[in-house]
Write a protein that holds these residues in place. Structure first.
Motif, mmCIF file in Angstrom:
data_model
loop_
_atom_site.group_PDB
_atom_site.id
_atom_site.type_symbol
_atom_site.label_atom_id
_atom_site.label_comp_id
_atom_site.label_asym_id
_atom_site.label_seq_id
_atom_site.Cartn_x
_atom_site.Cartn_y
_atom_site.Cartn_z
ATOM 1 N N ALA A 120 0.835 -1.210 0.000
ATOM 2 C CA ALA A 120 0.000 0.000 0.000
ATOM 3 C C ALA A 120 0.861 1.248 0.000
ATOM 4 O O ALA A 120 1.989 1.236 0.510
ATOM 5 C CB ALA A 120 -0.901 0.004 1.235
ATOM 6 N N PHE A 179 9.020 -8.952 10.799
ATOM 7 C CA PHE A 179 7.697 -8.566 11.285
ATOM 8 C C PHE A 179 6.839 -9.828 11.297
ATOM 9 O O PHE A 179 6.814 -10.571 10.317
ATOM 10 C CB PHE A 179 7.036 -7.540 10.361
ATOM 11 C CG PHE A 179 7.687 -6.192 10.376
ATOM 12 C CD1 PHE A 179 7.209 -5.192 11.209
ATOM 13 C CD2 PHE A 179 8.763 -5.916 9.557
ATOM 14 C CE1 PHE A 179 7.803 -3.943 11.229
ATOM 15 C CE2 PHE A 179 9.367 -4.677 9.568
ATOM 16 C CZ PHE A 179 8.886 -3.678 10.400
ATOM 17 N N ILE A 230 1.161 4.962 1.475
ATOM 18 C CA ILE A 230 0.663 5.685 2.647
ATOM 19 C C ILE A 230 -0.223 6.849 2.183
ATOM 20 O O ILE A 230 0.147 7.615 1.288
ATOM 21 C CB ILE A 230 1.845 6.217 3.498
ATOM 22 C CG1 ILE A 230 2.715 5.052 3.989
ATOM 23 C CG2 ILE A 230 1.343 7.060 4.676
ATOM 24 C CD1 ILE A 230 2.021 4.031 4.850
ATOM 25 N N GLY A 231 -1.400 6.931 2.782
ATOM 26 C CA GLY A 231 -2.333 8.003 2.424
ATOM 27 C C GLY A 231 -3.271 7.634 1.292
ATOM 28 O O GLY A 231 -4.176 8.392 0.967
ATOM 29 N N GLN A 232 -3.030 6.473 0.678
ATOM 30 C CA GLN A 232 -3.944 5.996 -0.371
ATOM 31 C C GLN A 232 -4.636 4.720 0.115
ATOM 32 O O GLN A 232 -4.111 4.016 0.980
ATOM 33 C CB GLN A 232 -3.180 5.699 -1.660
ATOM 34 C CG GLN A 232 -2.550 6.949 -2.277
ATOM 35 C CD GLN A 232 -1.799 6.618 -3.564
ATOM 36 O OE1 GLN A 232 -2.121 5.667 -4.256
ATOM 37 N NE2 GLN A 232 -0.786 7.418 -3.861
ATOM 38 N N THR A 233 -5.777 4.426 -0.463
ATOM 39 C CA THR A 233 -6.544 3.271 -0.004
ATOM 40 C C THR A 233 -5.743 1.989 -0.166
ATOM 41 O O THR A 233 -5.287 1.667 -1.267
ATOM 42 C CB THR A 233 -7.852 3.146 -0.800
ATOM 43 O OG1 THR A 233 -8.531 4.386 -0.712
ATOM 44 C CG2 THR A 233 -8.726 2.039 -0.244
ATOM 45 N N SER A 234 -5.579 1.281 0.926
ATOM 46 C CA SER A 234 -4.883 -0.003 0.886
ATOM 47 C C SER A 234 -5.804 -1.041 0.239
ATOM 48 O O SER A 234 -6.998 -1.083 0.539
ATOM 49 C CB SER A 234 -4.537 -0.422 2.315
ATOM 50 O OG SER A 234 -4.569 -1.818 2.454
ATOM 51 N N PHE A 267 -3.101 -5.794 8.628
ATOM 52 C CA PHE A 267 -1.955 -5.727 7.732
ATOM 53 C C PHE A 267 -0.674 -6.000 8.518
ATOM 54 O O PHE A 267 -0.416 -5.351 9.537
ATOM 55 C CB PHE A 267 -1.888 -4.336 7.081
ATOM 56 C CG PHE A 267 -0.915 -4.236 5.956
ATOM 57 C CD1 PHE A 267 -1.256 -4.674 4.687
ATOM 58 C CD2 PHE A 267 0.348 -3.712 6.162
ATOM 59 C CE1 PHE A 267 -0.348 -4.593 3.643
ATOM 60 C CE2 PHE A 267 1.254 -3.619 5.116
ATOM 61 C CZ PHE A 267 0.905 -4.062 3.855
ATOM 62 N N LEU A 313 8.661 -0.427 5.746
ATOM 63 C CA LEU A 313 7.908 0.825 5.870
ATOM 64 C C LEU A 313 8.825 1.989 5.558
ATOM 65 O O LEU A 313 9.952 2.039 6.014
ATOM 66 C CB LEU A 313 7.362 0.986 7.297
ATOM 67 C CG LEU A 313 6.658 2.305 7.617
ATOM 68 C CD1 LEU A 313 5.371 2.450 6.824
ATOM 69 C CD2 LEU A 313 6.359 2.414 9.101
ATOM 70 N N ASN A 314 8.342 2.902 4.740
ATOM 71 C CA ASN A 314 8.978 4.209 4.653
ATOM 72 C C ASN A 314 7.870 5.248 4.610
ATOM 73 O O ASN A 314 6.707 4.932 4.802
ATOM 74 C CB ASN A 314 9.956 4.293 3.471
ATOM 75 C CG ASN A 314 9.266 4.110 2.131
ATOM 76 O OD1 ASN A 314 8.156 4.591 1.921
ATOM 77 N ND2 ASN A 314 9.912 3.379 1.238
ATOM 78 N N GLU A 315 8.217 6.491 4.357
ATOM 79 C CA GLU A 315 7.243 7.580 4.439
ATOM 80 C C GLU A 315 6.073 7.401 3.479
ATOM 81 O O GLU A 315 4.970 7.865 3.740
ATOM 82 C CB GLU A 315 7.925 8.921 4.148
ATOM 83 C CG GLU A 315 8.758 9.472 5.296
ATOM 84 C CD GLU A 315 7.909 10.119 6.387
ATOM 85 O OE1 GLU A 315 6.681 10.216 6.220
ATOM 86 O OE2 GLU A 315 8.492 10.498 7.413
ATOM 87 N N GLN A 344 3.099 -5.700 8.164
ATOM 88 C CA GLN A 344 4.057 -5.052 7.279
ATOM 89 C C GLN A 344 5.378 -5.816 7.242
ATOM 90 O O GLN A 344 5.742 -6.527 8.182
ATOM 91 C CB GLN A 344 4.319 -3.626 7.755
ATOM 92 C CG GLN A 344 5.033 -3.540 9.093
ATOM 93 C CD GLN A 344 4.842 -2.192 9.760
ATOM 94 O OE1 GLN A 344 3.816 -1.915 10.335
ATOM 95 N NE2 GLN A 344 5.862 -1.365 9.698
ATOM 96 N N VAL A 363 4.380 0.940 1.942
ATOM 97 C CA VAL A 363 4.558 -0.161 2.889
ATOM 98 C C VAL A 363 4.297 -1.473 2.169
ATOM 99 O O VAL A 363 3.348 -1.598 1.397
ATOM 100 C CB VAL A 363 3.646 0.017 4.127
ATOM 101 C CG1 VAL A 363 2.179 0.019 3.755
ATOM 102 C CG2 VAL A 363 3.912 -1.042 5.166
#
Lengths: 262, 256
Positions: A90, A145, A92-96, A111, A116-118, A113, A121
């Protein structure tokens, strides 16, 4: 006379030496853990299935319009305990993708993960039907993870299981995996994930000598372009009976049938 | 001279990480949904539009319905998650109107751990829950964010008992900096909040009232921090009667 005394002393020394060596602790060879063979017959009242969606390579899962087909499939088949989506990455900030599937199938999404970065993911989505009180996970940055849901498996006698997942790329992750699992296999943790094919044998060998009371099975395909395989790690009281390869549209899906041996 | 240089180099190696360490920084929003979102007719767009303008890291909700007859049998939380591109977690308090009512959390980043506990101490009017998530920020720092809605009983001991249960569950064996956010149904000088402040820092101490949203006269919604080393960067009380009878809290907080 002296000669006889000498013979007695020599004989005594030999005797003492033999006794000393015979009393040493026997050398114990660690042969590792091997689970007892499960019953040959399947008790279908005690089985449940988990659908595991994966391309079994390093590609992201959803590349086209596969979500619509998956939503239709889940809405029309309610027999699986859970649905796992390997590499349902996904932004970040958009629909997963997995959150959207949860919304459209009236299920709960989770989820696990891997990175992960800014902005992005990578990881494995999980869809279940009930509300979950315990989503248990561990995050060791840059190493491993692990996570999953604790839920009731609708068997002959309902059994609480923790259905967890992780992704293994390097044998350096094995010690962390064993550490995270701890005594978890005694509490019905069932792990379904993927491992790189070139380290699956080493995984089997490592767990054999570092974990107890478990069953481990692998599923690989001979299809070109696959470099990963599915592994199913269960407590000894469960067994993975079969993995059936399927397709939802163009999306590869593997139906994992697990039996509770009780 | 060479020795001095070496000593300076060693000192730099030791202390430089402390200078380079970034504070953990979070923007959180607390929203009491008032009967599952009734003021906005359970419209996900209305709540999502409000949240979107603040670009929060975590949003916590109280009184969130899940597939109830009164909200039109829908999962309002996941609908908002889809619209906002966030990750949802729902924590049930009790069964209500053919569905569920409880707390909920939306997180910008995926969470690796989530729990819900529900409790009903003697004298409580109904079961209440506390839910929390553990998440790892992109800089790999971890944080725990919890939400609760304490009972509305006139007996302060009911809420104190709930808090004791929450403390035991959230703080035992927990090394993460933690936020406990929500509707405590208690004013700052109450026994409930005095008890809470044994363990928790009232990050919004001295800020404005949170209820009602048309005429705020009492402060009963809080952002609490553990350990007591959180820094308040900003703390806004936003009243929107079209969305709730409570004012919402929008807070920027940091932890070293």
């Amino acid at each position: 006379m002296k000669n006889i005394q000498f013979k007695y002393i020599a004989l005594l020394l030999v005797g003492i030496t033999c006794f000393t060596f015979s009393c040493k602790d026997p050398v114990v060879v660690d042969e590792g853990y091997e689970a007892p063979a499960p019953p040959s017959e399947i008790n279908n009242r005690n089985t449940f299935t988990v659908e595991f969606y994966s391309r079994l390579n390093e590609e992201t899962l959803f590349q086209d319009n596969e979500i619509d087909l998956v939503v239709n499939h889940i809405n029309n088949t309610t027999t699986s305990l859970a649905y796992l989506f390997d590499r349902s990455d996904a932004f970040i900030g958009q629909t997963s993708p997995v959150v959207e599937i949860g919304w459209r199938t009236r299920t709960k999404s989770f989820f696990v993960q891997n990175t992960l970065n800014e902005s992005f993911v990578q990881g494995t989505g999980m869809i279940v039907r009930p509300i979950i009180n315990v989503f248990e996970g561990a995050a060791i940055p840059d190493t491993l993870f692990v996570g999953g849901c604790t839920l009731m498996a609708p068997l002959g006698n309902p059994v609480v299981v923790a259905l967890i997942t992780c992704k293994l790329d390097d044998k350096m992750q094995f010690p962390a995996l064993v550490k995270i699992l701890g005594d978890g296999l005694k509490t019905n943790k069932i792990m379904i994930g993927t491992v790189k094919q070139n380290i699956s044998a080493e995984m089997k060998e490592y767990l054999k000598y570092h974990l107890k009371d478990f069953r481990l099975s692998f599923y690989a395909t001979n299809t070109a372009g696959k470099n990963r395989e599915i592994f199913i790690l269960t407590p000894v009281s469960f067994v993975a009976r079969e993995v059936v390869s399927n397709n939802i549209g163009n999306l590869p899906m593997y139906q994992c049938k697990i039996e509770y041996l009780n | 001279m060479i020795l001095n240089k070496n000593i300076l180099l060693i000192l730099w190696v030791i202390i430089s990480p402390a200078f380079m360490a970034q504070n953990l920084s979070l923007r959180v929003i607390s929203m009491n949904m008032k009967e599952g979102g009734k003021p906005a007719n359970f419209d996900a767009n209305a709540y999502s539009d409000f949240i979107r303008q603040y670009n929060p890291d975590v949003v916590v909700f109280q009184e969130m319905d899940n597939f109830t007859t009164r909200n039109g049998n829908k999962d309002l939380l996941t609908e908002m998650a889809v619209k906002l591109g966030m990750f949802p977690y729902y924590g049930k308090a009790f069964t209500y109107a053919s569905g569920d009512i409880g707390n909920a959390i939306l997180s910008k980043y995926p969470f690796y751990n989530a729990r819900t506990i529900a409790t009903k101490p003697t004298g409580a009017s109904e079961m209440r829950a506390c839910s929390w998530i553990d998440l790892m920020m992109p800089d790999k720092r971890k944080v725990r964010v919890a939400v609760t809605h304490l009972d509305v009983s006139s007996d302060e001991q009911v809420r104190v008992s709930m808090l004791a249960t929450i403390n035991t569950n959230i703080l035992t064996n927990n090394e993460l900096p933690t936020l406990l956010i929500g509707d405590f149904n208690a004013t700052p000088d109450s026994d409930t909040m005095n008890y809470a402040k044994f363990k928790w820092q009232d990050i919004g101490e001295g800020t404005g009232n949170t209820i009602s949203s048309t005429n705020p006269t009492k402060r009963i919604d809080y952002v609490m921090g553990y350990p007591k080393t959180w820094i308040r960067k900003s703390y806004e009380i936003v009243c929107n009667p079209g969305l709730s009878d409570h004012c919402f809290i929008v807070a920027d907080v940091e932890h070293l």
